[in-house]
Scaffold this motif. Sequence first.
Motif, PDB file in Angstrom:
ATOM      1  N   SER A 162      40.041  82.074  48.491  1.00 15.30           N
ATOM      2  CA  SER A 162      39.625  81.048  49.638  1.00 15.30           C
ATOM      3  C   SER A 162      37.246  81.351  49.010  1.00 15.30           C
ATOM      4  N   ARG A 163      37.068  80.544  49.309  1.00 13.49           N
ATOM      5  CA  ARG A 163      35.115  80.157  49.090  1.00 13.49           C
ATOM      6  C   ARG A 163      34.723  81.845  50.049  1.00 13.49           C
ATOM      7  N   LEU A 196      38.474  71.827  49.305  1.00 12.76           N
ATOM      8  CA  LEU A 196      39.626  71.699  49.191  1.00 12.76           C
ATOM      9  C   LEU A 196      38.982  69.848  50.094  1.00 12.76           C
ATOM     10  N   PHE A 197      38.440  70.126  51.254  1.00 11.21           N
ATOM     11  CA  PHE A 197      37.418  68.567  51.526  1.00 11.21           C
ATOM     12  C   PHE A 197      36.144  69.394  52.222  1.00 11.21           C
ATOM     13  N   LEU A 198      35.739  68.505  52.053  1.00 10.87           N
ATOM     14  CA  LEU A 198      34.786  68.473  53.072  1.00 10.87           C
ATOM     15  C   LEU A 198      34.866  68.569  54.662  1.00 10.87           C
ATOM     16  N   GLN A 231      48.232  67.037  52.589  1.00 11.82           N
ATOM     17  CA  GLN A 231      48.240  66.247  54.433  1.00 11.82           C
ATOM     18  C   GLN A 231      47.650  67.280  55.183  1.00 11.82           C
ATOM     19  N   LEU A 232      45.737  66.252  55.876  1.00 11.92           N
ATOM     20  CA  LEU A 232      45.265  66.632  56.753  1.00 11.92           C
ATOM     21  C   LEU A 232      45.919  65.945  58.306  1.00 11.92           C
ATOM     22  N   ARG A 233      45.679  67.186  59.530  1.00 12.61           N
ATOM     23  CA  ARG A 233      45.753  66.552  61.264  1.00 12.61           C
ATOM     24  C   ARG A 233      44.253  67.100  61.388  1.00 12.61           C
ATOM     25  N   PHE A 234      44.424  65.451  61.988  1.00 12.80           N
ATOM     26  CA  PHE A 234      42.902  65.733  63.006  1.00 12.80           C
ATOM     27  C   PHE A 234      43.083  66.298  64.671  1.00 12.80           C
ATOM     28  N   CYS A 235      42.229  66.701  65.592  1.00 16.57           N
ATOM     29  CA  CYS A 235      41.992  67.068  66.888  1.00 16.57           C
ATOM     30  C   CYS A 235      40.504  66.434  67.467  1.00 16.57           C
ATOM     31  N   VAL A 273      47.102  71.833  57.033  1.00 16.69           N
ATOM     32  CA  VAL A 273      47.988  73.060  57.461  1.00 16.69           C
ATOM     33  C   VAL A 273      49.159  73.554  56.426  1.00 16.69           C
ATOM     34  N   ALA A 274      49.120  73.030  55.358  1.00 16.93           N
ATOM     35  CA  ALA A 274      50.085  73.962  54.437  1.00 16.93           C
ATOM     36  C   ALA A 274      48.867  74.765  53.667  1.00 16.93           C
ATOM     37  N   TYR A 275      47.506  74.755  54.034  1.00 18.39           N
ATOM     38  CA  TYR A 275      46.801  75.413  53.166  1.00 18.39           C
ATOM     39  C   TYR A 275      46.070  76.635  54.129  1.00 18.39           C
ATOM     40  N   LYS A 276      46.177  76.623  55.417  1.00 19.73           N
ATOM     41  CA  LYS A 276      46.191  76.790  56.935  1.00 19.73           C
ATOM     42  C   LYS A 276      44.236  77.171  56.723  1.00 19.73           C
ATOM     43  N   ILE A 277      43.821  75.867  56.326  1.00 17.65           N
ATOM     44  CA  ILE A 277      41.978  75.965  56.535  1.00 17.65           C
ATOM     45  C   ILE A 277      41.664  74.685  57.654  1.00 17.65           C
TER      46      ILE A 277
END
Length: 692
Positions: A162-163, A196-198, A231-235, A273-277
């Motif tokens: 992690s950063r 990984l993503f902004l 894969q990203l999940r959005f809420c 989800v796979a990276y728990k980020i």
Amino acid sequence: MSCQTGLVLALLWLMLLYLAPAKGESEIPPRAFLLLHPSWSTTFQGESVKLTCMAVPSSEKGPITWCHNNNVWKTKSEEIQIKDSGYYQCKTQRSHFSEPVHVEFSSDEVILQVSPHPIFEGDDVFLKCQRKSGQLNKATYYKDEKILQSNYSDTIKLFSVSRDSSKYSCTAFWKTMFSILWHKTSKPLKLQIQELFLPPVLMLSPRQPNEGDPVTLTCETRLPPQKSHVQLRFCFFKDGQRLESGCNSSQEIQIPTMRLEDSGSYWCQAEAVAYKIIKSSSRLKIDVLRIPVSDVNLETRPPGGQLIEGENLVLICSVAKGTGTITFSWHKDGTSVSKKTQQSLLAELLIPTVKMQDAGRYYCVADNGGPILSNRKEVTVRGLVSRPVLILRTPRHQAVVGDVVQLHCEASKGSPPIWYQFYHEDITLGNSSAPNGGGASFNFSLTEEGSGNYTCDANNGLGPQRSDRVSLKVIVPVSDIVLSLRAPETQAMVGDEVEIYCEALKGSPPILYQFYHEDMALGNSLAPMGGGASFKFIVTTEHAGNYSCEADNGLEPQRSEVMTFNITGLSAPGASSPSDWQEPSFSRISSTPPQEHLYDGHPAFIELQPIYNNVNPEGLNMVYSQIQSSQPRNGNSANSPRMCQKDKEPVVIYSELRTACCDDSSQQASNHQEGDTEDYENVPRESAVLDH
């Protein structure tokens, strides 16, 4: 433009995305990225590293801008070879500068190398403790000066980095030629880990929502090309509560209709989800504006607002503008009719099966914070006429020929004007109109044919209605009273029963007939079905005189002409001859010819002109009364069945009075007086007498 300036501009662009999201679908501009070959970011001095500038789309052509420690230059090639330490960046024509990559060319004996490059959040990383010349016997790895691992391998693996600000180093152990164990520690190294993503940016479209508008919320972020498979999940959240849409792979949600209460603080989350980020966007304050209603309009269906009683009326209230929940209300002549509240620019009110009382001036009111009135619409309801009532008005209790009668027809319901038609036995009598409604009358004089059934029609153009039948009986006053002698069927003698017949040729039944002799009532007779009536009496010498009759059917009684019946006494036996006979008469006193008053169609009536004379034929002991009757005159014989003889000679009939004897004349006279009261017997005369 320096590398630092380019970096600042990239950061400013990201800030603009957060603070002022664009209307509609917005994108974060792509960033270029650097690839190292070999992939170690730290190497020994004297070696070289190849840098490759990549961008999406990869097919983009054009010059590449490079930056090394604020020195900028351009190349046509997307690859360069470097040997100098420092921070490197690159960009294409349609991308922003890449993340800065620090490449170190070290002169140290021992270095710590990191692979692969670039490193993203959640990646597994390899650390390699490298000696410039020779091999290692052992290596110990540190994180923030704390031992991570010590083994005889020159490489270890870090999982899901992690950063952070941690620094890594290693100590290499090796033996010299004299088997002396020697060691050296590398400089501390900070891992260059890219996001990984902004952090996502919550985008709103439209930028300023009005109440009632549909709204799209977009959680905007981007994966680097090397991690496009992630894969990203959005809420999405509002005021600390997750929206009902939940969390899914879609970057946007739609709110079909924004309400005033939908105002609030919104944000979104993006999760690998796979990276728990998990990363959250900044808060976005959304204020939903309410637009007041305007241009309120009322329409009717059917158009024009003209209806027939029983049809359906629809009142349509609409607004040109207005947001949120709008309350619509309908009013008639200032009185509230109905109310509806809904999120719509249009509302309808159904008034089924309209009645006359539903007519009037209508308007509607729309209100979403301030009531606005519509135009006014006039609604007219034309009512079908009800079944009319016919009233027959007569000047007296019983209608008489010549009376003026009024027919009044009135429909209690129905829109004016109303046209009334009057009938007698389904034959049109006349018509009348009622321009303002109500009833109408028709006057006429009664004739003899006026009896029967009367009806009327009411019609206002929507269909006629007929009244019930009203019956009227017209009474015809009696007139043309005729008194006649009805002759016996056989020969008549003094003492016989004689019948006089009285008949009113006109007049409504029942008719009461009164018979008079010298104005003294003899008796009466009723004709319940009309026609005439008879009165019978026995002929005596006292019956001479004037006779008349009177007919009465409840109106003015009418009397017949006077008929005179004359009877004279008998002559002495042998003292008379046919030339000396007296002629008692039974005649009518009239200024008009008698035959004009006859009822020619009655088979029992004959017009008699009798002549009476007493005779005593020689050689006989009998005294007779001669009754001589003339034939009917003019054409009446054709209508009288009894007067069927073709002879024009008078017919003589004798009536026996008494038997003559040998006594003296006084006795004979006395006997003659007594014989006047005796019964009569009619005998035929000898043919010789007839010839006389």
